[in-house]
Design a protein around this motif. Structure first.
Motif, PDB file in Angstrom:
ATOM      1  N   LYS A   1      20.221   4.761 -65.884  1.00 50.25           N
ATOM      2  CA  LYS A   1      20.648   4.344 -65.448  1.00 50.25           C
ATOM      3  C   LYS A   1      21.575   3.101 -64.896  1.00 50.25           C
TER       4      LYS A   1
ATOM      5  N   ASP B   1      17.282  18.767 -57.333  1.00 50.07           N
ATOM      6  CA  ASP B   1      17.401  17.674 -58.222  1.00 50.07           C
ATOM      7  C   ASP B   1      17.593  16.141 -58.534  1.00 50.07           C
ATOM      8  N   ALA B   2      16.854  15.969 -56.793  1.00 52.59           N
ATOM      9  CA  ALA B   2      16.740  15.178 -56.326  1.00 52.59           C
ATOM     10  C   ALA B   2      15.953  13.583 -56.782  1.00 52.59           C
ATOM     11  N   ASP B   3      17.118  12.412 -56.610  1.00 55.39           N
ATOM     12  CA  ASP B   3      15.962  11.341 -57.694  1.00 55.39           C
ATOM     13  C   ASP B   3      15.543  10.477 -56.594  1.00 55.39           C
ATOM     14  N   THR B   4      16.267  10.571 -55.365  1.00 57.59           N
ATOM     15  CA  THR B   4      15.407  10.417 -53.829  1.00 57.59           C
ATOM     16  C   THR B   4      15.821  10.984 -53.037  1.00 57.59           C
TER      17      THR B   4
ATOM     18  N   ALA C   1      18.180   2.836 -55.361  1.00 62.14           N
ATOM     19  CA  ALA C   1      18.811   4.360 -56.045  1.00 62.14           C
ATOM     20  C   ALA C   1      19.753   4.451 -56.698  1.00 62.14           C
TER      21      ALA C   1
ATOM     22  N   PRO D   1      25.314  11.959 -63.086  1.00 67.21           N
ATOM     23  CA  PRO D   1      25.018  11.348 -61.025  1.00 67.21           C
ATOM     24  C   PRO D   1      23.235  11.525 -60.428  1.00 67.21           C
ATOM     25  N   THR D   2      23.597   9.927 -59.629  1.00 67.63           N
ATOM     26  CA  THR D   2      22.857   9.916 -59.544  1.00 67.63           C
ATOM     27  C   THR D   2      22.742  10.729 -58.096  1.00 67.63           C
ATOM     28  N   THR D   3      21.466  11.314 -57.483  1.00 68.00           N
ATOM     29  CA  THR D   3      21.435  12.120 -55.941  1.00 68.00           C
ATOM     30  C   THR D   3      20.411  11.695 -55.429  1.00 68.00           C
ATOM     31  N   ILE D   4      20.756  11.647 -54.521  1.00 57.86           N
ATOM     32  CA  ILE D   4      19.623  11.284 -52.710  1.00 57.86           C
ATOM     33  C   ILE D   4      19.287  11.442 -51.891  1.00 57.86           C
TER      34      ILE D   4
END
Lengths: 104, 590
Positions: free
Chosen positions: A4, B111-114, A96, A80-83
């Motif tokens: 990313k 699928d959590a990145d953080t 993040a 996609p980025t998931t937090i």
């Protein structure tokens, strides 16, 4: 996350954000407050934030494979980025999401 | 809603109020659970990799869907396609059920990145509830739920979340099945114990390798408010899903014995009190090479002759070998094998697990529908993985056969002098109705076979030992010679019989001789008698003539006296008195 970081963003980029909350339970409230504040201070008009209550709309949760709340998804990156979590550490959240601190 | 809340929280009001159950429709499982999983409650299945817990989950939902109850499968380990693929190997078309809205499968992937701060599982619950309402689903499977909980850093959070999950699902009126790996005693996996305590019903599935053979066992660990089968129960995963054969309830459905059927050996029938009972379990025990298989085959031949169907299960020899060997003693199995009355299966026990094999046998039996089965030999069953596996195998097979009224002829190899103690075999003696024991008897340097009926339930039977003879014309049973030194067989018996024969001939000769003597003596006596009669007659004749003479003399004396009185004669009178002595002598001799 390295991937990313490689994605090039210029000033015209719009951060597409979805925040999945579960009603107004404590974690959801915290996350909402945190992301709203962060968007206003760091992204100004370069973002679009959608807040989805999974208790009202389970289909969206199903579609995005959201099992826990709060979940923040940045959909404008690939992938996609998931937090997940109440987003109480904004520095970590910014990192993040690949947003650089004010200095940039 | 209120009612449901009450129902879920009340800890089963009265012991005698049966709790509601949701049938699993998994073969045999509802027997063990006495009806199924607790309705509107959470049940837990623990099992290691390969134990079939995921299959159990899929089957619970699939069979429910077929019975008109839609279900939701949430997996945390395998992809949706993997789940569909697994189901397809059992012939379960999940896609078709999905199209009809009776099945929903979803992979729960986090699928959590953080991870940043605390979170709850409410979206998961919202999805389940939302989907369940849309489908009208009441059955939920959460497969490998422990994997999901690994994202929580501490035990307390897991516990809280699980509590919410369980309450939520219960309030929604869902019957939930959670699967997870067996508990590990590590701090990381501590929450698994909580899965256990929050579930009303807990099942443990266990796949292990026992003496190189895979065995699977299922056990109900707990069931709140319900009775259940407490023993471990073997199970298999067949191409039709999971199958279990519980014992305890089957036993109650045994049929009574049927009519008699000949063993194929007339005199053995006599010893058995009329033959074997149809539907009974009969053990032919004996040392190696005593003719157990031949005896069993003789029974088969006889049964097939009456158009009965027989399933011959051979663990010792191939079907060709069995057919060939018994043909040598005039038992023709080939004819019946060719005509389809005889079905063969020969298996090397080591080649598959006991459960797999048992299921295969049961499936074949159900298809072939035989009246009788031969199992040769019980001793080989232990090679499926030890005594316990053999016991489980036999007890289930015997129950299955008894339930269907199928006669079983079971051979068992024994060895040594304590053979009599061994014959019961694998501890299944209580299910065995008849025991026929063949053994070797050594005497005068030769081995002969004796046969004895040791037990014959429900009939009077002979306790006597007979000699068992195998010849090219078949089997025969003959009387043994019981003498001072015990039972005699074989050549010893023949010698004894020859001796007996000689003795008897000697006696016969003596009688003949004596008879001749008697008749001779009788003849002699008769002759003697005749001679005496003749003598008597002579004597009487003499006497008569003498008498006459006397009379005449007397007459003459009187005449003389008269004449003397008249003085006609001057001679003296002494003469007549001397002559009287003679007649007396003659009478005395006669």
């Amino acid at each position: 996350m390295d991937k990313k970081d490689n994605i090039k963003r210029d000033g015209t980029d719009i951060y597409q954000l979805k925040l999945f909350v579960a009603g107004d339970d404590r974690n959801s409230r915290l996350a909402r407050k945190s992301i709203e504040q962060l968007c206003e201070t760091k992204l100004q008009d370069k973002y679009h934030l959608e807040i989805i209550d999974v208790l009202q709309d389970f289909k969206s949760a199903l579609k995005h494979n959201v099992l826990v709340a709060p979940t923040l998804i940045l959909t404008s990156t690939q992938p996609p980025t998931t937090i997940i979590g109440s987003l109480n550490d904004s520095g970590e959240v910014l990192k993040a999401l690949g947003i650089k601190e004010e200095t940039s | 809603m209120d009612k449901r809340t009450e129902a879920s929280q009340a800890p089963v009001p009265f012991p005698k109020t049966p709790i509601l159950k949701t049938p699993t429709h998994v073969q045999g499982l509802d027997d063990i659970l006495r009806g199924g999983f607790p309705a509107k409650r959470t049940s837990l299945v623990t099992g290691s990799h390969g134990s079939g817990k995921t299959t159990m989950g899929i089957e619970f939902l699939y069979r429910g869907a077929l019975a008109g109850e839609p279900g939701i499968f949430f997996g945390f380990e395998e992809s949706e396609d993997a789940i569909r693929g697994n189901a397809a190997t059992m012939g379960w078309d999940l896609a078709a059920q999905e199209k009809e809205n009776k099945f929903f499968v979803m992979q729960g992937q986090l699928d959590a990145d953080t991870i940043n701060g605390d979170f709850s599982l409410k979206p998961l619950l919202a999805i389940i509830s939302g989907k369940a309402k849309a489908m009208g689903a009441k059955r939920i499977v959460l497969d490998a739920l422990d994997v999901l909980f690994l994202i929580y850093p501490d035990y307390q959070r897991v516990r809280a979340e699980l509590h919410i999950l369980s309450e939520w699902l219960s309030e929604e009126g869902m019957t939930v099945l959670i699967t997870q790996k067996p508990s590990e005693n590590t701090p990381r996996m501590q929450f698994q114990d909580f899965f256990f305590s929050m579930s009303d019903c807990v099942i443990s599935m266990d796949a292990r390798i026992n003496q190189q053979v895979a065995t699977r066992r299922l056990r109900v660990v707990k069931y709140r408010g319900s009775g259940f089968e407490r023993n471990e129960c073997p199970y298999v995963i067949t191409d039709q899903g999971i199958r279990l054969i519980p014992i305890s309830r089957i036993s109650l459905r045994h049929k009574a014995f049927g009519a008699r059927i000949s063993s194929g050996v007339l005199r053995l029938d006599g010893m058995l009190g009329g033959g074997f009972y149809r539907g009974s379990c009969n053990l032919l025990a004996g040392e190696p090479r005593t003719g157990k298989t031949i005896l069993a085959s003789t029974f088969v031949q006889n049964a097939c002759k009456m158009k009965d169907k027989v399933f011959f299960l051979s663990f010792e020899e191939s079907q060709e070998a069995v057919i060939h060997n018994v043909a040598g003693v005039n038992v023709d199995l080939k004819k019946y094998y060719d005509s389809g009355l005889l079905h063969f299966q020969s298996v090397i026990p080591e080649s598959m697990g006991a459960e797999e094999h048992l299921m295969q046998i049961i499936a074949e039996t159900e298809q072939f529908k035989p009246q009788h089965m031969v199992l040769d030999a019980l001793s080989a069953v232990e090679r499926f993985g030890g005594k316990q596996a053999a016991f489980d195998y036999m007890i289930r097979l015997l129950n299955f056969l008894k339930e269907r009224g199928i006669t079983l002829i079971l051979t068992n190899q024994t060895s040594g002098n304590d053979a009599q103690l061994e014959i019961t075999g694998s501890g299944v003696s209580s299910l065995i109705d008849t025991v026929v024991f063949i053994r070797y008897k050594q005497e005068d340097g030769e081995l002969n076979r004796t046969i004895q009926v040791l037990k014959s339930r429900g009939s009077a039977h002979s306790n006597q030992i007979r000699e068992f003879v195998i010849s090219t014309s078949g089997l025969d049973i003959i009387d043994v010679y019981v003498g001072q030194s015990g039972v005699m067989t074989g050549t010893a018996r023949k010698i004894q019989e020859a001796k007996d024969d000689l003795e008897s001939r000697k006696r016969n000769t003596a009688v003949t001789i004596k008879t001749a003597e008697v008749s001779r003596l009788k003849a002699l006596a008769a002759a003697e008698n005749e001679r005496r009669q003749a003598e008597l007659l002579t004597a009487e004749t003499v006497l008569a003539s003498l008498q006459l003479e006397v009379d005449i003399n007397q007459q003459r004396v009187e005449e003389l006296n008269v004449m003397r009185d008249r003085n006609l004669i001057s001679q003296p009178v002494k003469k007549p008195s001397r002559k009287r002595v003679n007649p007396k002598k003659v009478t005395g001799n006669g």
